[in-house]
Design an enzyme around this catalytic site. Structure first.
Site, PDB file in Angstrom:
ATOM      1  N   VAL A  56    -106.220 -11.827  56.313  1.00 42.75           N
ATOM      2  CA  VAL A  56    -108.276 -10.847  55.368  1.00 42.75           C
ATOM      3  C   VAL A  56    -107.613 -10.496  53.977  1.00 42.75           C
ATOM      4  CG1 VAL A  56    -109.337  -9.024  55.456  1.00 42.75           C
ATOM      5  CG2 VAL A  56    -108.510  -9.429  57.274  1.00 42.75           C
ATOM      6  N   GLY A  87    -102.789 -20.901  56.417  1.00 41.64           N
ATOM      7  CA  GLY A  87    -102.762 -21.135  57.827  1.00 41.64           C
ATOM      8  C   GLY A  87    -103.940 -21.429  58.098  1.00 41.64           C
ATOM      9  N   ALA A  88    -104.891 -19.714  58.318  1.00 42.78           N
ATOM     10  CA  ALA A  88    -106.450 -19.679  58.866  1.00 42.78           C
ATOM     11  C   ALA A  88    -107.485 -20.710  58.115  1.00 42.78           C
ATOM     12  CB  ALA A  88    -106.672 -18.073  58.971  1.00 42.78           C
ATOM     13  N   GLU A 123    -106.916 -28.585  37.666  1.00 45.91           N
ATOM     14  CA  GLU A 123    -107.501 -29.467  37.350  1.00 45.91           C
ATOM     15  C   GLU A 123    -107.785 -31.170  36.882  1.00 45.91           C
ATOM     16  OE1 GLU A 123    -107.457 -27.163  33.612  1.00 45.91           O
ATOM     17  OE2 GLU A 123    -108.952 -26.674  34.376  1.00 45.91           O
ATOM     18  N   ASP A 181    -105.691 -24.458  49.816  1.00 46.55           N
ATOM     19  CA  ASP A 181    -105.721 -24.470  51.188  1.00 46.55           C
ATOM     20  C   ASP A 181    -106.645 -25.739  52.053  1.00 46.55           C
ATOM     21  OD1 ASP A 181    -103.880 -23.053  51.982  1.00 46.55           O
ATOM     22  OD2 ASP A 181    -105.414 -20.712  51.925  1.00 46.55           O
ATOM     23  N   SER A 222    -115.722 -19.741  50.530  1.00 42.67           N
ATOM     24  CA  SER A 222    -116.459 -20.859  49.768  1.00 42.67           C
ATOM     25  C   SER A 222    -115.936 -22.374  49.748  1.00 42.67           C
ATOM     26  CB  SER A 222    -115.043 -20.481  48.833  1.00 42.67           C
ATOM     27  OG  SER A 222    -113.916 -21.183  49.186  1.00 42.67           O
TER      28      SER A 222
HETATM   29  O1  RIB Z   1    -104.389 -19.656  49.504  1.00 39.57           O
HETATM   30  C1  RIB Z   1    -105.273 -18.584  49.731  1.00 39.57           C
HETATM   31  C2  RIB Z   1    -104.690 -17.706  50.347  1.00 39.57           C
HETATM   32  O2  RIB Z   1    -103.116 -17.025  50.058  1.00 39.57           O
HETATM   33  C3  RIB Z   1    -105.168 -16.279  50.318  1.00 39.57           C
HETATM   34  O3  RIB Z   1    -106.691 -16.640  51.478  1.00 39.57           O
HETATM   35  C4  RIB Z   1    -104.571 -14.732  51.204  1.00 39.57           C
HETATM   36  O4  RIB Z   1    -104.566 -14.385  52.253  1.00 39.57           O
HETATM   37  C5  RIB Z   1    -103.423 -15.808  50.564  1.00 39.57           C
HETATM   38  O5  RIB Z   1    -103.137 -16.155  51.693  1.00 39.57           O
END
Ligand code: RIB
Length: 309
Positions: A7, A36-37, A218, A247, A286
Protein backbone atom coordinates in the site's frame (compact mmCIF):
# COMPACT_ATOMS: atom_id res chain seq x y z
CA UNK A 1 3.54 -12.15 -11.95
CA UNK A 2 5.56 -13.42 -9.00
CA UNK A 3 6.09 -10.37 -6.83
CA UNK A 4 5.15 -7.86 -4.20
CA UNK A 5 2.02 -5.99 -3.22
CA UNK A 6 2.21 -2.83 -1.10
CA UNK A 7 0.00 0.00 0.00
CA UNK A 8 1.53 3.32 -1.09
CA UNK A 9 1.31 6.33 1.24
CA UNK A 10 2.37 9.22 -0.96
CA UNK A 11 3.12 12.75 0.27
CA UNK A 12 3.59 15.59 -2.20
CA UNK A 13 5.71 18.60 -1.20
CA UNK A 14 7.75 21.42 -2.80
CA UNK A 15 10.95 19.84 -1.60
CA UNK A 16 12.22 17.11 0.72
CA UNK A 17 12.84 18.07 4.39
CA UNK A 18 16.43 18.31 5.60
CA UNK A 19 17.56 16.15 8.55
CA UNK A 20 15.82 17.38 11.71
CA UNK A 21 13.46 19.67 9.76
CA UNK A 22 9.63 19.57 9.66
CA UNK A 23 7.87 20.98 6.60
CA UNK A 24 4.25 21.07 5.42
CA UNK A 25 3.29 18.80 2.55
CA UNK A 26 0.77 19.87 -0.09
CA UNK A 27 -1.36 16.76 -0.31
CA UNK A 28 -1.47 13.05 0.41
CA UNK A 29 -2.54 10.03 -1.62
CA UNK A 30 -3.28 6.48 -0.47
CA UNK A 31 -3.14 3.89 -3.23
CA UNK A 32 -2.35 0.35 -4.27
CA UNK A 33 1.31 -0.26 -5.07
CA UNK A 34 4.19 -2.67 -4.87
CA UNK A 35 6.33 -3.29 -7.92
CA UNK A 36 4.83 -6.73 -8.58
CA UNK A 37 1.24 -5.59 -8.16
CA UNK A 38 1.84 -2.47 -10.24
CA UNK A 39 3.32 -4.50 -13.09
CA UNK A 40 0.45 -6.98 -12.86
CA UNK A 41 -2.08 -4.15 -13.15
CA UNK A 42 -0.20 -2.56 -16.07
CA UNK A 43 -0.18 -5.92 -17.89
CA UNK A 44 -3.85 -6.43 -17.18
CA UNK A 45 -4.80 -2.94 -18.38
CA UNK A 46 -2.84 -3.64 -21.55
CA UNK A 47 -5.03 -6.69 -22.13
CA UNK A 48 -3.18 -9.72 -20.73
CA UNK A 49 -4.64 -12.50 -18.60
CA UNK A 50 -2.66 -12.11 -15.39
CA UNK A 51 -2.18 -14.36 -12.36
CA UNK A 52 -0.55 -12.82 -9.28
CA UNK A 53 1.54 -14.96 -6.93
CA UNK A 54 2.08 -12.92 -3.75
CA UNK A 55 1.71 -12.74 0.02
CA UNK A 56 -0.11 -10.07 2.07
CA UNK A 57 -0.48 -9.46 5.81
CA UNK A 58 -3.45 -10.07 8.09
CA UNK A 59 -3.95 -6.33 8.69
CA UNK A 60 -6.52 -4.00 7.09
CA UNK A 61 -4.51 -3.84 3.88
CA UNK A 62 -4.14 -7.57 3.15
CA UNK A 63 -7.71 -8.64 2.27
CA UNK A 64 -8.29 -5.26 0.59
CA UNK A 65 -5.27 -5.86 -1.64
CA UNK A 66 -6.76 -9.20 -2.74
CA UNK A 67 -10.07 -7.47 -3.45
CA UNK A 68 -8.23 -4.89 -5.57
CA UNK A 69 -6.61 -7.63 -7.68
CA UNK A 70 -10.01 -9.25 -8.19
CA UNK A 71 -11.59 -5.92 -9.13
CA UNK A 72 -8.89 -5.47 -11.78
CA UNK A 73 -9.65 -8.90 -13.25
CA UNK A 74 -6.39 -10.42 -11.99
CA UNK A 75 -6.41 -14.04 -10.79
CA UNK A 76 -5.58 -13.70 -7.07
CA UNK A 77 -6.07 -17.35 -6.11
CA UNK A 78 -2.33 -17.52 -5.30
CA UNK A 79 -2.30 -14.36 -3.19
CA UNK A 80 -2.45 -15.62 0.40
CA UNK A 81 -2.71 -13.89 3.78
CA UNK A 82 0.13 -14.60 6.26
CA UNK A 83 -1.12 -14.47 9.88
CA UNK A 84 0.74 -12.22 12.30
CA UNK A 85 2.61 -10.26 9.62
CA UNK A 86 2.02 -6.75 8.26
CA UNK A 87 1.31 -6.14 4.61
CA UNK A 88 3.98 -4.43 2.52
CA UNK A 89 3.80 -0.64 2.74
CA UNK A 90 5.65 2.16 0.99
CA UNK A 91 5.89 5.73 2.33
CA UNK A 92 6.63 7.76 -0.84
CA UNK A 93 7.74 11.39 -1.09
CA UNK A 94 7.24 13.30 -4.35
CA UNK A 95 8.79 16.72 -5.09
CA UNK A 96 7.16 19.31 -7.34
CA UNK A 97 9.36 18.21 -10.29
CA UNK A 98 7.79 14.72 -10.10
CA UNK A 99 10.88 13.01 -8.67
CA UNK A 100 10.20 10.48 -5.91
CA UNK A 101 11.92 8.80 -2.97
CA UNK A 102 10.50 5.56 -1.60
CA UNK A 103 11.02 3.50 1.57
CA UNK A 104 9.56 -0.02 1.26
CA UNK A 105 8.67 -2.08 4.33
CA UNK A 106 8.40 -5.55 2.81
CA UNK A 107 6.22 -7.21 5.49
CA UNK A 108 4.48 -10.29 4.08
CA UNK A 109 6.24 -9.92 0.71
CA UNK A 110 9.33 -11.30 2.42
CA UNK A 111 7.46 -14.56 3.12
CA UNK A 112 6.91 -15.52 -0.53
CA UNK A 113 8.95 -18.72 -0.75
CA UNK A 114 10.17 -21.03 -3.52
CA UNK A 115 7.61 -23.57 -2.25
CA UNK A 116 4.84 -21.00 -2.87
CA UNK A 117 5.97 -20.73 -6.48
CA UNK A 118 5.92 -24.51 -6.86
CA UNK A 119 2.43 -24.55 -5.29
CA UNK A 120 1.28 -22.25 -8.12
CA UNK A 121 2.68 -24.62 -10.77
CA UNK A 122 -0.78 -25.27 -12.25
CA UNK A 123 -1.04 -21.65 -13.43
CA UNK A 124 2.60 -20.56 -13.68
CA UNK A 125 3.53 -23.64 -15.67
CA UNK A 126 1.25 -22.65 -18.53
CA UNK A 127 2.18 -18.93 -18.60
CA UNK A 128 3.60 -17.28 -21.73
CA UNK A 129 5.76 -15.06 -19.58
CA UNK A 130 6.79 -14.79 -15.91
CA UNK A 131 7.79 -11.39 -14.54
CA UNK A 132 9.79 -10.83 -11.34
CA UNK A 133 11.14 -7.97 -9.23
CA UNK A 134 13.28 -7.76 -6.07
CA UNK A 135 10.69 -6.94 -3.39
CA UNK A 136 10.41 -10.65 -2.56
CA UNK A 137 13.23 -12.91 -1.27
CA UNK A 138 16.03 -13.27 -3.80
CA UNK A 139 16.04 -17.05 -3.33
CA UNK A 140 12.44 -17.01 -4.61
CA UNK A 141 13.48 -14.90 -7.60
CA UNK A 142 16.32 -17.31 -8.45
CA UNK A 143 14.05 -20.33 -7.99
CA UNK A 144 11.39 -18.81 -10.26
CA UNK A 145 13.97 -18.07 -12.96
CA UNK A 146 14.98 -21.75 -12.86
CA UNK A 147 11.27 -22.72 -12.88
CA UNK A 148 10.67 -20.61 -15.99
CA UNK A 149 13.76 -21.78 -17.85
CA UNK A 150 13.04 -25.46 -17.12
CA UNK A 151 9.67 -25.01 -18.84
CA UNK A 152 10.81 -22.74 -21.69
CA UNK A 153 8.74 -19.82 -20.36
CA UNK A 154 9.89 -16.27 -21.20
CA UNK A 155 11.24 -14.65 -18.04
CA UNK A 156 11.61 -10.91 -17.39
CA UNK A 157 13.45 -9.70 -14.28
CA UNK A 158 13.18 -6.10 -13.07
CA UNK A 159 15.94 -5.81 -10.42
CA UNK A 160 14.09 -3.24 -8.34
CA UNK A 161 14.99 -2.17 -5.77
CA UNK A 162 18.69 -2.76 -6.41
CA UNK A 163 20.31 -5.45 -4.26
CA UNK A 164 23.65 -7.24 -4.38
CA UNK A 165 22.88 -10.24 -6.61
CA UNK A 166 24.29 -13.51 -7.81
CA UNK A 167 24.36 -12.63 -11.50
CA UNK A 168 25.03 -16.27 -12.43
CA UNK A 169 21.64 -17.20 -10.92
CA UNK A 170 19.98 -14.79 -13.36
CA UNK A 171 22.00 -15.73 -16.40
CA UNK A 172 19.09 -17.55 -18.02
CA UNK A 173 16.65 -14.63 -17.98
CA UNK A 174 15.37 -13.39 -21.32
CA UNK A 175 15.17 -9.73 -20.31
CA UNK A 176 16.84 -7.91 -17.43
CA UNK A 177 15.29 -4.44 -17.00
CA UNK A 178 17.07 -2.14 -14.50
CA UNK A 179 16.85 1.66 -14.33
CA UNK A 180 20.01 3.79 -14.12
CA UNK A 181 20.23 3.64 -10.30
CA UNK A 182 19.76 -0.13 -10.24
CA UNK A 183 22.26 -0.70 -13.05
CA UNK A 184 24.86 1.39 -11.21
CA UNK A 185 24.27 -0.40 -7.91
CA UNK A 186 24.42 -3.87 -9.47
CA UNK A 187 27.52 -3.31 -11.64
CA UNK A 188 29.38 -0.61 -9.71
CA UNK A 189 29.65 1.27 -13.03
CA UNK A 190 28.59 4.87 -13.64
CA UNK A 191 25.45 5.31 -15.77
CA UNK A 192 25.25 9.09 -16.24
CA UNK A 193 25.64 9.30 -20.02
CA UNK A 194 24.19 7.21 -22.84
CA UNK A 195 27.69 5.89 -23.59
CA UNK A 196 28.10 4.83 -19.96
CA UNK A 197 24.65 3.20 -20.04
CA UNK A 198 25.66 1.25 -23.14
CA UNK A 199 28.91 0.10 -21.53
CA UNK A 200 27.05 -0.97 -18.37
CA UNK A 201 24.39 -2.88 -20.32
CA UNK A 202 27.06 -4.61 -22.45
CA UNK A 203 28.87 -5.59 -19.23
CA UNK A 204 25.67 -7.30 -17.99
CA UNK A 205 25.23 -9.09 -21.33
CA UNK A 206 28.85 -10.29 -21.11
CA UNK A 207 27.98 -11.85 -17.75
CA UNK A 208 25.36 -14.09 -19.33
CA UNK A 209 22.18 -11.98 -19.27
CA UNK A 210 20.40 -12.54 -22.59
CA UNK A 211 19.08 -9.06 -23.25
CA UNK A 212 19.28 -5.95 -21.11
CA UNK A 213 16.85 -3.04 -21.32
CA UNK A 214 18.19 -0.12 -19.30
CA UNK A 215 15.35 2.34 -18.70
CA UNK A 216 16.60 5.92 -18.82
CA UNK A 217 13.55 7.92 -17.70
CA UNK A 218 13.11 11.02 -19.84
CA UNK A 219 15.93 9.81 -22.16
CA UNK A 220 14.03 6.67 -23.22
CA UNK A 221 15.45 3.15 -22.98
CA UNK A 222 18.59 1.36 -24.12
CA UNK A 223 18.56 -2.22 -25.39
CA UNK A 224 21.73 -4.32 -25.31
CA UNK A 225 22.33 -7.86 -26.51
CA UNK A 226 25.15 -9.85 -28.06
CA UNK A 227 24.49 -8.10 -31.40
CA UNK A 228 24.94 -4.55 -30.07
CA UNK A 229 23.24 -1.59 -28.41
CA UNK A 230 20.21 0.42 -29.51
CA UNK A 231 18.64 3.51 -27.91
CA UNK A 232 14.85 3.76 -28.16
CA UNK A 233 13.80 7.42 -27.80
CA UNK A 234 11.24 8.73 -25.27
CA UNK A 235 7.92 10.49 -25.73
CA UNK A 236 7.41 14.00 -24.35
CA UNK A 237 4.66 14.39 -21.75
CA UNK A 238 3.77 16.81 -18.93
CA UNK A 239 5.09 14.85 -15.95
CA UNK A 240 3.42 15.15 -12.53
CA UNK A 241 4.64 12.04 -10.69
CA UNK A 242 7.16 9.48 -11.93
CA UNK A 243 6.30 6.89 -9.24
CA UNK A 244 5.52 3.54 -10.85
CA UNK A 245 6.75 4.56 -14.32
CA UNK A 246 9.28 1.72 -14.32
CA UNK A 247 6.50 -0.70 -13.39
CA UNK A 248 4.30 0.66 -16.17
CA UNK A 249 7.21 0.03 -18.57
CA UNK A 250 7.87 -3.56 -17.47
CA UNK A 251 4.21 -4.63 -17.23
CA UNK A 252 3.31 -3.18 -20.62
CA UNK A 253 6.51 -4.37 -22.33
CA UNK A 254 5.72 -7.97 -21.35
CA UNK A 255 2.33 -7.65 -23.06
CA UNK A 256 3.51 -5.83 -26.20
CA UNK A 257 6.25 -8.41 -26.69
CA UNK A 258 3.80 -11.26 -26.03
CA UNK A 259 1.46 -9.84 -28.65
CA UNK A 260 4.21 -10.37 -31.19
CA UNK A 261 5.42 -6.81 -31.71
CA UNK A 262 9.06 -6.61 -32.77
CA UNK A 263 11.35 -6.05 -29.80
CA UNK A 264 12.23 -2.42 -30.59
CA UNK A 265 8.59 -1.62 -31.26
CA UNK A 266 7.55 -3.26 -27.97
CA UNK A 267 10.13 -1.09 -26.15
CA UNK A 268 8.89 2.07 -27.91
CA UNK A 269 5.31 1.24 -26.92
CA UNK A 270 6.38 0.57 -23.33
CA UNK A 271 8.22 3.94 -23.35
CA UNK A 272 4.93 5.62 -24.24
CA UNK A 273 2.87 3.60 -21.73
CA UNK A 274 5.35 4.53 -18.97
CA UNK A 275 5.45 8.20 -20.04
CA UNK A 276 1.66 8.43 -19.93
CA UNK A 277 1.69 7.04 -16.39
CA UNK A 278 3.78 10.03 -15.24
CA UNK A 279 1.04 12.46 -16.29
CA UNK A 280 -1.16 11.16 -13.44
CA UNK A 281 -0.61 10.96 -9.71
CA UNK A 282 0.03 7.72 -7.79
CA UNK A 283 1.12 4.35 -9.08
CA UNK A 284 -1.57 1.94 -10.30
CA UNK A 285 -4.15 4.71 -10.53
CA UNK A 286 -1.91 6.59 -12.99
CA UNK A 287 -1.79 3.68 -15.46
CA UNK A 288 -3.87 4.23 -18.59
CA UNK A 289 -6.28 1.82 -20.25
CA UNK A 290 -5.41 0.00 -23.46
CA UNK A 291 -7.93 2.13 -25.31
CA UNK A 292 -6.27 5.37 -24.16
CA UNK A 293 -2.83 3.94 -24.94
CA UNK A 294 -3.85 2.91 -28.45
CA UNK A 295 -5.23 6.41 -29.14
CA UNK A 296 -1.99 8.04 -27.98
CA UNK A 297 0.15 5.56 -29.90
CA UNK A 298 -1.84 6.17 -33.05
CA UNK A 299 -1.33 9.92 -32.73
CA UNK A 300 2.29 9.97 -31.59
CA UNK A 301 3.85 7.06 -33.45
CA UNK A 302 2.10 7.54 -36.80
CA UNK A 303 1.35 11.26 -36.60
CA UNK A 304 -2.28 10.50 -37.44
CA UNK A 305 -4.95 11.91 -35.12
CA UNK A 306 -6.75 9.15 -33.29
CA UNK A 307 -10.33 8.48 -34.26
CA UNK A 308 -12.81 7.20 -31.72
CA UNK A 309 -15.16 4.54 -33.14
O1 RIB B 1 7.84 1.29 -8.27
C1 RIB B 1 6.94 1.96 -7.44
C2 RIB B 1 6.58 1.10 -6.28
O2 RIB B 1 7.72 0.92 -5.48
C3 RIB B 1 5.55 1.67 -5.35
O3 RIB B 1 4.25 1.28 -5.70
C4 RIB B 1 5.98 1.17 -3.99
O4 RIB B 1 5.06 0.34 -3.38
C5 RIB B 1 7.30 0.47 -4.22
O5 RIB B 1 7.14 -0.88 -4.32
Amino acid sequence: MVGSANVDLTTFSDRFPKAGETIFGEHFDLGWGGKGANQAVASRLCGADVTMVARVGDDLFGPATITNFQAQGIDASHVKVIPGVSSGVAPIFVESNGQNRIIVVKGANDRLSPADVDAAESVLGSADCIVLQFEIPLETVYHTVRFAKARGIRCIVNPAPALPIDIAALAGVDYFVPNETEAEAITGMSVRTIDEAGACARHLVAQGIGRVILTLGERGALLAHAGGVDVVPPFQVATKDTTGAGDAFVGSFAVFLGEGHAERDAIARANLYAALSTTGVGTQKSFVTRERFDEEWQTRATGAPSVRP
